[in-house]
Design a protein around this motif. Sequence first.
Motif, PDB file in Angstrom:
ATOM      1  N   UNK A  22      19.977  26.411  -1.056  1.00  0.00           N
ATOM      2  CA  UNK A  22      19.384  25.697   0.076  1.00  0.00           C
ATOM      3  C   UNK A  22      19.128  26.646   1.242  1.00  0.00           C
ATOM      4  N   UNK A  23      20.089  27.495   1.519  1.00  0.00           N
ATOM      5  CA  UNK A  23      19.941  28.488   2.591  1.00  0.00           C
ATOM      6  C   UNK A  23      18.752  29.409   2.311  1.00  0.00           C
ATOM      7  N   UNK A  24      18.633  29.854   1.071  1.00  0.00           N
ATOM      8  CA  UNK A  24      17.585  30.792   0.686  1.00  0.00           C
ATOM      9  C   UNK A  24      16.200  30.158   0.759  1.00  0.00           C
ATOM     10  N   UNK A  25      16.046  28.972   0.175  1.00  0.00           N
ATOM     11  CA  UNK A  25      14.724  28.357   0.104  1.00  0.00           C
ATOM     12  C   UNK A  25      14.285  27.726   1.431  1.00  0.00           C
ATOM     13  N   UNK A  26      15.221  27.387   2.290  1.00  0.00           N
ATOM     14  CA  UNK A  26      14.823  26.887   3.609  1.00  0.00           C
ATOM     15  C   UNK A  26      14.143  27.982   4.417  1.00  0.00           C
ATOM     16  N   UNK A  27      14.544  29.236   4.206  1.00  0.00           N
ATOM     17  CA  UNK A  27      13.885  30.357   4.894  1.00  0.00           C
ATOM     18  C   UNK A  27      12.411  30.403   4.518  1.00  0.00           C
ATOM     19  N   UNK A  28      12.116  30.281   3.236  1.00  0.00           N
ATOM     20  CA  UNK A  28      10.727  30.328   2.781  1.00  0.00           C
ATOM     21  C   UNK A  28       9.941  29.126   3.299  1.00  0.00           C
ATOM     22  N   UNK A 184      -5.388  29.260   2.548  1.00  0.00           N
ATOM     23  CA  UNK A 184      -4.185  28.536   2.966  1.00  0.00           C
ATOM     24  C   UNK A 184      -3.151  28.470   1.860  1.00  0.00           C
ATOM     25  N   UNK A 185      -3.129  29.514   1.042  1.00  0.00           N
ATOM     26  CA  UNK A 185      -2.164  29.534  -0.053  1.00  0.00           C
ATOM     27  C   UNK A 185      -0.724  29.453   0.421  1.00  0.00           C
ATOM     28  N   UNK A 186      -0.398  30.144   1.523  1.00  0.00           N
ATOM     29  CA  UNK A 186       0.980  30.112   2.008  1.00  0.00           C
ATOM     30  C   UNK A 186       1.367  28.721   2.501  1.00  0.00           C
ATOM     31  N   UNK A 187       0.391  27.970   3.022  1.00  0.00           N
ATOM     32  CA  UNK A 187       0.687  26.608   3.456  1.00  0.00           C
ATOM     33  C   UNK A 187       0.927  25.698   2.257  1.00  0.00           C
ATOM     34  N   UNK A 188       0.168  25.910   1.181  1.00  0.00           N
ATOM     35  CA  UNK A 188       0.436  25.163  -0.056  1.00  0.00           C
ATOM     36  C   UNK A 188       1.846  25.458  -0.561  1.00  0.00           C
ATOM     37  N   UNK A 189       2.240  26.728  -0.465  1.00  0.00           N
ATOM     38  CA  UNK A 189       3.580  27.128  -0.903  1.00  0.00           C
ATOM     39  C   UNK A 189       4.650  26.466  -0.036  1.00  0.00           C
ATOM     40  N   UNK A 190       4.372  26.321   1.265  1.00  0.00           N
ATOM     41  CA  UNK A 190       5.359  25.686   2.149  1.00  0.00           C
ATOM     42  C   UNK A 190       5.625  24.249   1.728  1.00  0.00           C
ATOM     43  N   UNK A 191       4.584  23.536   1.290  1.00  0.00           N
ATOM     44  CA  UNK A 191       4.776  22.161   0.812  1.00  0.00           C
ATOM     45  C   UNK A 191       5.630  22.159  -0.452  1.00  0.00           C
ATOM     46  N   UNK A 192       5.359  23.096  -1.343  1.00  0.00           N
ATOM     47  CA  UNK A 192       6.153  23.197  -2.577  1.00  0.00           C
ATOM     48  C   UNK A 192       7.615  23.458  -2.248  1.00  0.00           C
ATOM     49  N   UNK A 193       7.868  24.387  -1.309  1.00  0.00           N
ATOM     50  CA  UNK A 193       9.248  24.671  -0.924  1.00  0.00           C
ATOM     51  C   UNK A 193       9.892  23.468  -0.245  1.00  0.00           C
ATOM     52  N   UNK A 194       9.092  22.697   0.484  1.00  0.00           N
ATOM     53  CA  UNK A 194       9.636  21.495   1.106  1.00  0.00           C
ATOM     54  C   UNK A 194      10.184  20.521   0.083  1.00  0.00           C
ATOM     55  N   UNK A 195       9.409  20.239  -0.956  1.00  0.00           N
ATOM     56  CA  UNK A 195       9.870  19.296  -1.976  1.00  0.00           C
ATOM     57  C   UNK A 195      10.942  19.916  -2.868  1.00  0.00           C
ATOM     58  N   UNK A 196      10.910  21.255  -3.031  1.00  0.00           N
ATOM     59  CA  UNK A 196      11.989  21.916  -3.758  1.00  0.00           C
ATOM     60  C   UNK A 196      13.306  21.776  -3.001  1.00  0.00           C
TER      61      UNK A 196
END
Length: 228
Positions: A22-28, A184-196
């Motif tokens: 959780x600590x690691x993926x919240x950074x991303x 906006x690839x990094x923004x797409x990734x942020x959504x993925x990390x949010x649900x992860x």
Amino acid sequence: MSGLRLELGPAKEPLGLVRGLQWFFSIFAFATCGGYSGAVTFRISCFGANTTVTAPFAYPFRLNHAVFMPSLTTLCNKTWLGDLHLVGDFSSSAQFFVAVAVLAFLYSMAALALYLGFLHLYRGAGGRLPLADFLVTVAFSFLWLVSSSAWAKALTDVKTSTASPLPHCPPPSVSCFPAGVTPMGSLNVSVVFGFLNLVLWVGSSWFVYKETNFHRPAPAPTPGPAAM
């Protein structure tokens, strides 16, 4: 003893391992969203002259503050009477998402430090600390669900806004051609990390619940010496 007792064992158990993830993926999550900057570019053709105008935008995505430069008021014989902006303000969803990610980062780091250094206090506080930990974990699970959903919807609107045509381009005297939008690839990734992160926090709720007295009853008091 109530002092520090460093134990690496919890880091190998699901309780500590998931907190570390959780600590690691919240950074991303907050880095991919909060660190984004981009621009919308159009090529304008009028009276035999070609001009490129650009509207830069970035987190927190107040697109209605993004102005096309150079000013369109000086182009095409003053076809545009005022400066043109992008459309929409999506700052509330973006800032909510980043705030949840930062708070989750801080809490997971503090919880992991508690597990590794003060596990004897955590499990010996009469169940109060595990119960508080469980309630906070459930609250963060809900916050990740709401913030990730809101940010996913806002990102869709950001893409729609930045893909809109430039207004007030009367052909054939004035022609406006889209020249590109920053990916906006990094923004797409942020959504993925949010649900992860949502999945991680929901999953960790079970492991924290197992530490509470609801799942692990408090040990019975040691019987005193028999009366003479």
